[in-house]
Scaffold this motif. Structure first.
Motif, PDB file in Angstrom:
ATOM      1  N   ARG A  79      -8.478  -0.312 -16.935  1.00  0.00           N
ATOM      2  CA  ARG A  79      -7.658   0.493 -17.857  1.00  0.00           C
ATOM      3  C   ARG A  79      -8.455   1.024 -19.052  1.00  0.00           C
ATOM      4  O   ARG A  79      -7.907   1.246 -20.133  1.00  0.00           O
TER       5      ARG A  79
ATOM      6  N   GLY B   9       0.152   2.749 -20.046  1.00  0.00           N
ATOM      7  CA  GLY B   9      -0.292   3.501 -18.873  1.00  0.00           C
ATOM      8  C   GLY B   9      -0.102   2.802 -17.543  1.00  0.00           C
ATOM      9  O   GLY B   9      -0.302   3.414 -16.499  1.00  0.00           O
ATOM     10  N   LEU B  10       0.294   1.525 -17.528  1.00  0.00           N
ATOM     11  CA  LEU B  10       0.485   0.869 -16.232  1.00  0.00           C
ATOM     12  C   LEU B  10       1.656   1.529 -15.506  1.00  0.00           C
ATOM     13  O   LEU B  10       2.690   1.811 -16.097  1.00  0.00           O
ATOM     14  N   PRO B  11       1.487   1.778 -14.202  1.00  0.00           N
ATOM     15  CA  PRO B  11       2.542   2.463 -13.450  1.00  0.00           C
ATOM     16  C   PRO B  11       3.793   1.588 -13.304  1.00  0.00           C
ATOM     17  O   PRO B  11       3.702   0.358 -13.337  1.00  0.00           O
TER      18      PRO B  11
ATOM     19  N   TRP C 141       5.632   0.687 -10.854  1.00  0.00           N
ATOM     20  CA  TRP C 141       5.731  -0.267  -9.742  1.00  0.00           C
ATOM     21  C   TRP C 141       5.071  -1.596 -10.088  1.00  0.00           C
ATOM     22  O   TRP C 141       5.336  -2.594  -9.420  1.00  0.00           O
TER      23      TRP C 141
ATOM     24  N   ARG D 213       5.618   5.435  -3.757  1.00  0.00           N
ATOM     25  CA  ARG D 213       4.447   6.307  -3.644  1.00  0.00           C
ATOM     26  C   ARG D 213       4.848   7.735  -3.984  1.00  0.00           C
ATOM     27  O   ARG D 213       5.501   8.408  -3.194  1.00  0.00           O
ATOM     28  N   PRO D 214       4.424   8.219  -5.148  1.00  0.00           N
ATOM     29  CA  PRO D 214       4.936   9.510  -5.614  1.00  0.00           C
ATOM     30  C   PRO D 214       4.488  10.687  -4.752  1.00  0.00           C
ATOM     31  O   PRO D 214       5.059  11.772  -4.879  1.00  0.00           O
ATOM     32  N   TRP D 215       3.464  10.475  -3.903  1.00  0.00           N
ATOM     33  CA  TRP D 215       3.023  11.596  -3.071  1.00  0.00           C
ATOM     34  C   TRP D 215       3.935  11.818  -1.865  1.00  0.00           C
ATOM     35  O   TRP D 215       3.754  12.789  -1.138  1.00  0.00           O
ATOM     36  N   HIS D 216       4.896  10.921  -1.677  1.00  0.00           N
ATOM     37  CA  HIS D 216       5.937  11.181  -0.672  1.00  0.00           C
ATOM     38  C   HIS D 216       7.200  11.645  -1.393  1.00  0.00           C
ATOM     39  O   HIS D 216       7.714  10.913  -2.238  1.00  0.00           O
TER      40      HIS D 216
ATOM     41  N   PRO E 137      -1.852   6.757 -16.152  1.00  0.00           N
ATOM     42  CA  PRO E 137      -2.933   7.363 -16.914  1.00  0.00           C
ATOM     43  C   PRO E 137      -3.884   6.313 -17.480  1.00  0.00           C
ATOM     44  O   PRO E 137      -3.467   5.195 -17.780  1.00  0.00           O
TER      45      PRO E 137
ATOM     46  N   VAL F 124      -4.701  -4.550  -4.282  1.00  0.00           N
ATOM     47  CA  VAL F 124      -3.603  -3.937  -5.038  1.00  0.00           C
ATOM     48  C   VAL F 124      -3.092  -2.750  -4.229  1.00  0.00           C
ATOM     49  O   VAL F 124      -3.879  -1.854  -3.898  1.00  0.00           O
ATOM     50  N   ALA F 125      -1.825  -2.758  -3.875  1.00  0.00           N
ATOM     51  CA  ALA F 125      -1.284  -1.680  -3.048  1.00  0.00           C
ATOM     52  C   ALA F 125       0.035  -1.172  -3.635  1.00  0.00           C
ATOM     53  O   ALA F 125       0.947  -1.961  -3.915  1.00  0.00           O
ATOM     54  N   VAL F 126       0.124   0.129  -3.808  1.00  0.00           N
ATOM     55  CA  VAL F 126       1.364   0.734  -4.302  1.00  0.00           C
ATOM     56  C   VAL F 126       2.453   0.467  -3.265  1.00  0.00           C
ATOM     57  O   VAL F 126       2.270   0.775  -2.087  1.00  0.00           O
TER      58      VAL F 126
ATOM     59  N   ALA G 237      -3.062   4.381  -1.166  1.00  0.00           N
ATOM     60  CA  ALA G 237      -2.175   3.396  -1.792  1.00  0.00           C
ATOM     61  C   ALA G 237      -2.890   2.140  -2.282  1.00  0.00           C
ATOM     62  O   ALA G 237      -2.282   1.313  -2.958  1.00  0.00           O
ATOM     63  N   THR G 238      -4.165   1.979  -1.942  1.00  0.00           N
ATOM     64  CA  THR G 238      -4.804   0.665  -2.106  1.00  0.00           C
ATOM     65  C   THR G 238      -6.085   0.693  -2.936  1.00  0.00           C
ATOM     66  O   THR G 238      -6.921   1.583  -2.756  1.00  0.00           O
ATOM     67  N   ILE G 239      -6.228  -0.274  -3.799  1.00  0.00           N
ATOM     68  CA  ILE G 239      -7.528  -0.559  -4.417  1.00  0.00           C
ATOM     69  C   ILE G 239      -7.840  -2.033  -4.172  1.00  0.00           C
ATOM     70  O   ILE G 239      -7.025  -2.909  -4.460  1.00  0.00           O
TER      71      ILE G 239
ATOM     72  N   VAL H  26       1.114  15.902  -8.098  1.00  0.00           N
ATOM     73  CA  VAL H  26       0.766  14.703  -7.335  1.00  0.00           C
ATOM     74  C   VAL H  26      -0.132  15.011  -6.142  1.00  0.00           C
ATOM     75  O   VAL H  26      -0.778  14.108  -5.600  1.00  0.00           O
TER      76      VAL H  26
ATOM     77  N   PHE I  67      -6.503   6.179 -20.671  1.00  0.00           N
ATOM     78  CA  PHE I  67      -6.643   7.035 -21.837  1.00  0.00           C
ATOM     79  C   PHE I  67      -8.049   7.158 -22.411  1.00  0.00           C
ATOM     80  O   PHE I  67      -8.502   8.248 -22.710  1.00  0.00           O
TER      81      PHE I  67
ATOM     82  N   TYR J  33       2.711  10.412 -22.767  1.00  0.00           N
ATOM     83  CA  TYR J  33       1.720  11.014 -21.860  1.00  0.00           C
ATOM     84  C   TYR J  33       2.416  11.829 -20.772  1.00  0.00           C
ATOM     85  O   TYR J  33       3.540  11.518 -20.371  1.00  0.00           O
TER      86      TYR J  33
END
Lengths: 288, 288
Positions: free
Chosen positions: B65, A235-237, A239, A282-285, B37, A275-277, B271-273, B28, B39, B20
């Protein structure tokens, strides 16, 4: 689309993983105990032909919970690919925790209890397994391997070891100003070419056989091989396996204000990972 | 000290985990695809007696996760403990990804492809397994369960289901100002007491049998049960299971400056956590 993932720790590693050393073995003034240990990346199912011994996990590794996932990891992945090894490897580090501060690793490199646990991993990964070579990254990893080699199990193992320059050497040595990054890179690649030639004859069952080609004096884009999806937890993205930096230690909130003291900033920085995408991931763009 | 950990996905879940749904199923604009994801949490080895169906993962879940690891998770853990269930549970969510924006979950609650994948999980967790009851948290989870119940496999399953109020209801409903948190808490606990009484007769093999005791009108500290170490991936630090918030969405760096536009702030926030070790859980400060 199917997404491969690391299925987790096989049963024969459970006791070892469960009993990792805490702050009584790794002193908190020299290691970032607070983020927990990061153990490995790659095959634990007995299929590994090469063991890579790195140094210590950094920010990206702390979040992805696998070692060597950033640019250094992609450099090593490319190194292994030249030997025809694309999946049959496993990587562990000299230290389970990130080194904190200057010289923390150097100071504790001979700590017997740190070595004891690491040697248990090397025993399990090498003794009686299909491993044909060990690649150590940097001086501390080389010394850690020699310490294992001096143990009874290490002495009885005939596994070939090759020490190579750590993949972040170009950055770390040029940061101190003693050399340029390009010079340091050329020096590292020269060292890696020696390593490749020494290692190649030992790899009898490569995943993807290919004639040995050496590096030039600079690292090309094609010399970086992506971290396989199968190496990361489910599940890790994507990026989190990219070349863009996506995790950093930073003071945030009130500790980032100009009014914050250096002490407050240091405290916040030790306690925080942002943590920054990455911008282009960024899939929302919608893609341009 | 030994540290239990979640050993990973058993083989019978591999195909499901590998396949998945991506952005073609989860739009999005309504889901945070970018974090991947998340799970489940709990037993996938067939030992689960209760399946918990939650809603969607938030920031803490994204980093750890595993789902329901924060305060909501501890509330549910306490709820299960009253039924004598301390380890024999497994939790999944209605949605694999965090809901983004207002009404995103509501809008897509009947999407057939979202339901299809979730139903595959419910099939695997319930049909032919030792599960004696399903607890759904909140309205969307209840509806998701009913959608499964309407499938052929759901129809043929006699598993008992109890819908209860979502554990963050006191916070969410009081945030809108329609009620106080204390009133909402009393209302939730009243609902949970109904749920406990309905569920108890179905739990024939509790891990830790105890007479059923109902909640009072407020949640006591002892009503929160810690998330077991065995539910999280190997090596995660203990504060990732604590009650203190340790992950948040925030604009950082230049997007945190007063000169940043709302658009820049929103972009950075999505974009950030920021992950921060809670103040009292920093091992580099000697305990007072």
């Amino acid at each position: 689309m199917a997404h491969d993932f690391d299925p987790g720790f096989p049963r024969r590693f459970h006791t070892l993983v469960r009993n990792y050393p805490d702050g009584d073995v790794y002193p908190v003034d020299a290691f970032r105990l607070e983020w927990g240990p990061v153990f490995h990346r790659g095959r634990l199912d007995g299929s590994a032909r090469i063991v890579v011994l790195g140094q210590d996990p950094a920010t990206h590794e702390t979040i992805a919970r696998r070692i060597l996932v950033g640019e250094a990891g992609q450099r090593i992945q490319g190194f292994l690919a030249r030997l025809g090894i694309t999946t049959s490897y496993v990587m562990i580090n000299t230290f389970l925790y990130s080194v904190y501060g200057q010289g923390g690793g150097e100071k504790h490199k001979d700590d017997p209890l740190i070595a004891k646990y690491r040697n248990q991993w090397l025993d399990k990964l090498i003794v009686g397994q299909s491993v044909e070579a060990v690649v150590t990254l940097g001086r501390l990893a080389d010394q850690a391997f020699q310490a294992w080699r001096a143990t009874p199990k290490g002495q009885s193992s005939g596994v070939f070891q090759q020490a190579v320059t750590h993949p972040t050497y170009p950055e770390s040595s040029s940061a101190s100003g003693q050399t340029t990054k390009a010079e340091a890179m050329a020096k590292m690649l020269d060292n890696w070419n020696v390593g490749l030639q020494a290692l190649a004859p030992h790899i009898t069952q490569p995943d993807a056989p290919r004639p040995l080609e050496l590096y030039g004096t600079a690292l090309e884009d094609s010399d970086l091989a992506p971290i396989p999806e199968a190496d990361l937890p489910a599940g890790l993205p994507p990026w989190m396996r990219s070349l863009k930096a996506w995790a950093s230690r930073a003071a945030t909130g009130s500790a980032a204000l100009p009014t914050a003291t250096d002490e407050q900033k240091d405290e916040a920085k030790r306690a925080t990972i942002v943590v920054a995408v990455p911008t282009k991931e960024r899939p929302w763009h919608p893609p341009a």
